[in-house]
Design a protein around this motif. Sequence first.
Motif, PDB file in Angstrom:
ATOM      1  N   VAL A 319       0.833  -1.202   0.000  1.00  0.00           N
ATOM      2  CA  VAL A 319       0.000   0.000   0.000  1.00  0.00           C
ATOM      3  C   VAL A 319       0.868   1.252   0.000  1.00  0.00           C
ATOM      4  O   VAL A 319       0.605   2.222  -0.739  1.00  0.00           O
ATOM      5  N   ALA A 320       1.921   1.255   0.814  1.00  0.00           N
ATOM      6  CA  ALA A 320       2.797   2.428   0.890  1.00  0.00           C
ATOM      7  C   ALA A 320       3.496   2.684  -0.445  1.00  0.00           C
ATOM      8  O   ALA A 320       3.578   3.830  -0.911  1.00  0.00           O
ATOM      9  N   ILE A 321       3.999   1.619  -1.072  1.00  0.00           N
ATOM     10  CA  ILE A 321       4.673   1.776  -2.375  1.00  0.00           C
ATOM     11  C   ILE A 321       3.689   2.249  -3.437  1.00  0.00           C
ATOM     12  O   ILE A 321       4.005   3.124  -4.258  1.00  0.00           O
ATOM     13  N   SER A 322       2.472   1.707  -3.433  1.00  0.00           N
ATOM     14  CA  SER A 322       1.452   2.127  -4.399  1.00  0.00           C
ATOM     15  C   SER A 322       1.111   3.603  -4.220  1.00  0.00           C
ATOM     16  O   SER A 322       0.959   4.342  -5.204  1.00  0.00           O
ATOM     17  N   CYS A 323       1.001   4.050  -2.955  1.00  0.00           N
ATOM     18  CA  CYS A 323       0.711   5.464  -2.698  1.00  0.00           C
ATOM     19  C   CYS A 323       1.864   6.348  -3.147  1.00  0.00           C
ATOM     20  O   CYS A 323       1.646   7.433  -3.709  1.00  0.00           O
ATOM     21  N   ALA A 324       3.095   5.894  -2.919  1.00  0.00           N
ATOM     22  CA  ALA A 324       4.253   6.677  -3.347  1.00  0.00           C
ATOM     23  C   ALA A 324       4.298   6.795  -4.867  1.00  0.00           C
ATOM     24  O   ALA A 324       4.544   7.880  -5.416  1.00  0.00           O
ATOM     25  N   LEU A 325       4.052   5.683  -5.562  1.00  0.00           N
ATOM     26  CA  LEU A 325       4.031   5.723  -7.020  1.00  0.00           C
ATOM     27  C   LEU A 325       2.931   6.646  -7.534  1.00  0.00           C
ATOM     28  O   LEU A 325       3.143   7.404  -8.491  1.00  0.00           O
ATOM     29  N   ALA A 326       1.756   6.577  -6.905  1.00  0.00           N
ATOM     30  CA  ALA A 326       0.643   7.428  -7.325  1.00  0.00           C
ATOM     31  C   ALA A 326       0.959   8.904  -7.094  1.00  0.00           C
ATOM     32  O   ALA A 326       0.619   9.765  -7.924  1.00  0.00           O
ATOM     33  N   THR A 327       1.626   9.204  -5.991  1.00  0.00           N
ATOM     34  CA  THR A 327       1.977  10.593  -5.697  1.00  0.00           C
ATOM     35  C   THR A 327       2.974  11.146  -6.706  1.00  0.00           C
ATOM     36  O   THR A 327       2.799  12.249  -7.248  1.00  0.00           O
ATOM     37  N   VAL A 328       4.026  10.367  -6.961  1.00  0.00           N
ATOM     38  CA  VAL A 328       5.031  10.804  -7.936  1.00  0.00           C
ATOM     39  C   VAL A 328       4.387  10.992  -9.306  1.00  0.00           C
ATOM     40  O   VAL A 328       4.626  11.995  -9.987  1.00  0.00           O
ATOM     41  N   ARG A 329       3.548  10.043  -9.703  1.00  0.00           N
ATOM     42  CA  ARG A 329       2.912  10.132 -11.018  1.00  0.00           C
ATOM     43  C   ARG A 329       1.980  11.331 -11.095  1.00  0.00           C
ATOM     44  O   ARG A 329       1.969  12.049 -12.103  1.00  0.00           O
ATOM     45  N   SER A 330       1.190  11.566 -10.060  1.00  0.00           N
ATOM     46  CA  SER A 330       0.250  12.688 -10.075  1.00  0.00           C
ATOM     47  C   SER A 330       0.979  14.012 -10.233  1.00  0.00           C
ATOM     48  O   SER A 330       0.579  14.866 -11.034  1.00  0.00           O
ATOM     49  N   LEU A 331       2.047  14.208  -9.466  1.00  0.00           N
ATOM     50  CA  LEU A 331       2.792  15.469  -9.542  1.00  0.00           C
ATOM     51  C   LEU A 331       3.437  15.647 -10.911  1.00  0.00           C
ATOM     52  O   LEU A 331       3.376  16.731 -11.501  1.00  0.00           O
ATOM     53  N   TRP A 332       4.035  14.571 -11.430  1.00  0.00           N
ATOM     54  CA  TRP A 332       4.692  14.679 -12.742  1.00  0.00           C
ATOM     55  C   TRP A 332       3.669  14.874 -13.858  1.00  0.00           C
ATOM     56  O   TRP A 332       3.895  15.654 -14.783  1.00  0.00           O
ATOM     57  N   VAL A 333       2.561  14.141 -13.786  1.00  0.00           N
ATOM     58  CA  VAL A 333       1.512  14.284 -14.803  1.00  0.00           C
ATOM     59  C   VAL A 333       0.952  15.693 -14.788  1.00  0.00           C
ATOM     60  O   VAL A 333       0.756  16.315 -15.842  1.00  0.00           O
ATOM     61  N   TRP A 334       0.684  16.220 -13.594  1.00  0.00           N
ATOM     62  CA  TRP A 334       0.149  17.586 -13.507  1.00  0.00           C
ATOM     63  C   TRP A 334       1.118  18.583 -14.114  1.00  0.00           C
ATOM     64  O   TRP A 334       0.727  19.459 -14.902  1.00  0.00           O
ATOM     65  N   ALA A 335       2.410  18.470 -13.769  1.00  0.00           N
ATOM     66  CA  ALA A 335       3.393  19.411 -14.293  1.00  0.00           C
ATOM     67  C   ALA A 335       3.539  19.271 -15.803  1.00  0.00           C
ATOM     68  O   ALA A 335       3.608  20.263 -16.540  1.00  0.00           O
ATOM     69  N   THR A 336       3.550  18.030 -16.301  1.00  0.00           N
ATOM     70  CA  THR A 336       3.730  17.793 -17.738  1.00  0.00           C
ATOM     71  C   THR A 336       2.533  18.283 -18.546  1.00  0.00           C
ATOM     72  O   THR A 336       2.695  18.986 -19.551  1.00  0.00           O
ATOM     73  N   LEU A 337       1.330  17.915 -18.108  1.00  0.00           N
ATOM     74  CA  LEU A 337       0.147  18.344 -18.845  1.00  0.00           C
ATOM     75  C   LEU A 337      -0.039  19.848 -18.770  1.00  0.00           C
ATOM     76  O   LEU A 337      -0.489  20.480 -19.727  1.00  0.00           O
ATOM     77  N   ASP A 338       0.304  20.436 -17.627  1.00  0.00           N
ATOM     78  CA  ASP A 338       0.180  21.888 -17.508  1.00  0.00           C
ATOM     79  C   ASP A 338       1.158  22.591 -18.444  1.00  0.00           C
ATOM     80  O   ASP A 338       0.836  23.621 -19.039  1.00  0.00           O
ATOM     81  N   LEU A 339       2.347  22.025 -18.591  1.00  0.00           N
ATOM     82  CA  LEU A 339       3.366  22.650 -19.438  1.00  0.00           C
ATOM     83  C   LEU A 339       3.045  22.517 -20.917  1.00  0.00           C
ATOM     84  O   LEU A 339       3.166  23.480 -21.684  1.00  0.00           O
ATOM     85  N   PHE A 340       2.602  21.329 -21.333  1.00  0.00           N
ATOM     86  CA  PHE A 340       2.449  21.058 -22.767  1.00  0.00           C
ATOM     87  C   PHE A 340       1.007  21.115 -23.270  1.00  0.00           C
ATOM     88  O   PHE A 340       0.790  21.204 -24.467  1.00  0.00           O
ATOM     89  N   LEU A 341       0.030  21.030 -22.368  1.00  0.00           N
ATOM     90  CA  LEU A 341      -1.342  20.871 -22.835  1.00  0.00           C
ATOM     91  C   LEU A 341      -2.276  21.942 -22.278  1.00  0.00           C
ATOM     92  O   LEU A 341      -2.956  22.638 -23.021  1.00  0.00           O
ATOM     93  N   PHE A 342      -2.298  22.100 -20.951  1.00  0.00           N
ATOM     94  CA  PHE A 342      -3.305  22.963 -20.333  1.00  0.00           C
ATOM     95  C   PHE A 342      -3.104  24.433 -20.683  1.00  0.00           C
ATOM     96  O   PHE A 342      -4.064  25.149 -20.961  1.00  0.00           O
ATOM     97  N   ARG A 343      -1.871  24.905 -20.661  1.00  0.00           N
ATOM     98  CA  ARG A 343      -1.645  26.331 -20.928  1.00  0.00           C
ATOM     99  C   ARG A 343      -2.088  26.701 -22.332  1.00  0.00           C
ATOM    100  O   ARG A 343      -2.727  27.731 -22.554  1.00  0.00           O
TER     101      ARG A 343
END
Length: 555
Positions: A319-343
């Motif tokens: 559970v802890a590893i899954s939460c860590a992976l989800a957190t890293v992915r969420s932050l990176w996805v948000w930053a990536t989509l905001d940089l290349f798509l959302f703006r």
Amino acid sequence: MEVLTTILILLTAVVASSIIARAWPAAPPLPLIQIALGALIAQSLDLRISLEPDSFLLLFVAPLLFLDGWRIPREGLFRDKWTIIALAIGLVVVTVVGAGFFIHWLIPAMPLAVAFALAAVLSPTDAVALSAITARTPVPKRLMHILEGESLLNDASGLVCLQFAIAAAITGTFSVVDASTSFIWLATGGIGIGVVGTVLANAAKDGISKHFGEETGTQILISLLIPFGVYIAADHLKASGILAAVAAGMMMGYEERSGRAQAITRIRRAAVWDAIQFAGNGTIFVLLGQQLPGIVRGAEQAIVQSGREHELWLLAYIVAISCALATVRSLWVWATLDLFLFRRSRSKSDMQTPVRHLVAVASLAGVRGALTLSGVMTLPLILNDGSPFPTRDLAIILAAGTIIVSMITASVGLPRLMKGVRLPLDTAQHQEEEAARLASAHAAIRTLKQVIQDTENQSPDASHYIEAAAQIASHYRQRIKTREGLAQDLYLAQRIDAIELELRILALHAERNELYRLARSGQLVDEIAGPLIREIDLQESRFLARKLHHRLSLT
């Protein structure tokens, strides 16, 4: 005989899972049913299937990724290439580093190099698992194309990280230069071998067809052999067989656009590959479930390796590893989509779906699957000095548990997250589709006029040609008139298309039922009834394909 029996059992489980999913309205997603059936078979029949990771990747993953590469929209892939690269390479590296340090901190008994290896096999998403889970979920098409592109390309970066993590665990050394060089060769070599192999195979196929005629069975068999051939060639040259299969699939898409294959070849080839996709996807998940009982039985050894005394710690770690992976992915996805798509979207004021939904969907869609399990199984048994590879059993059970957690969260979370989100009609895309339909209809009329001119004074059947061409042209003119009248109201055009398709399919059903009635009563012989029914079947398959395209275009 035992091998054949095992294959039949696996395929029967795939069929049974499909029936359960369709007969049980509240059934979980199909992959989870297949995993459960695989575990049940392993327990009840004491069925043990030991498949080498390389053989598994060749037999199952290579053809399925080849098909995904074949059918993925290339325009969307190139349009969002920087977003996909950021997810396929950048996110993998960030996940390996961040999750690797976190796993080592969480489980001090696991050496840092082994923690990096575990993070490396957990970093790539699984294209097969993603396709299976999102089959019934209305994910926005552009986002889905980004996720598919990511899952098709991130295997090479994850594989490089895994190889060098294993090397560091065995030798105690790590070289950034060697890692970079290896990654470049894995990626470029794999892609190059896939492209060259497919081009050569298609050139030979087209040359033979041109001189000796086209044979449908041969064409289909060649398409089946290509992913295995390029994978083996790439693997032999120490390049990425996975990327070779993906690149080969994309080149097959270009080959398809050339239009050189006959219509009957394309229809039958698509049917064969659809069957392979269904059987392959299902077998992968059944095999994954079949491995679980053995993995769980290793829990005792794994908990000893972790330095704890109770098996519940394993669940806590997963559970802890899954939460860590989800957190890293969420932050990176948000930053990536905001940089290349959302703006860019906000600047054009065309952002219809809430940003938080897109980020959450992209984060939950980071599904791990059979590729992760295959990767962790490649961890060596011993080190160079002959001692056991440290915490190998623990890494395997943590990887398997994380796979299950990612599938459950995606299967449960994605439908709930997308519920109530109305996805806007892509006006530009539908306008392009309408323009293409009109252009093709005008091209057909021009061809009919040219045929009439060519035969008017040169053929004894000129009058018959004129009459037949007039009837066909009338159909196309009616289509042009209807579509031009609805050009300004795409929603109405889509609705009328849906009604027309429904009525055409009903009419074909009536035709076919009448032919079957005549054949059963003896009023129509089989050698006449068979071709007539196949003709109706082909027409229906065409309308069903249009119906599916229409439904997907609204998501």
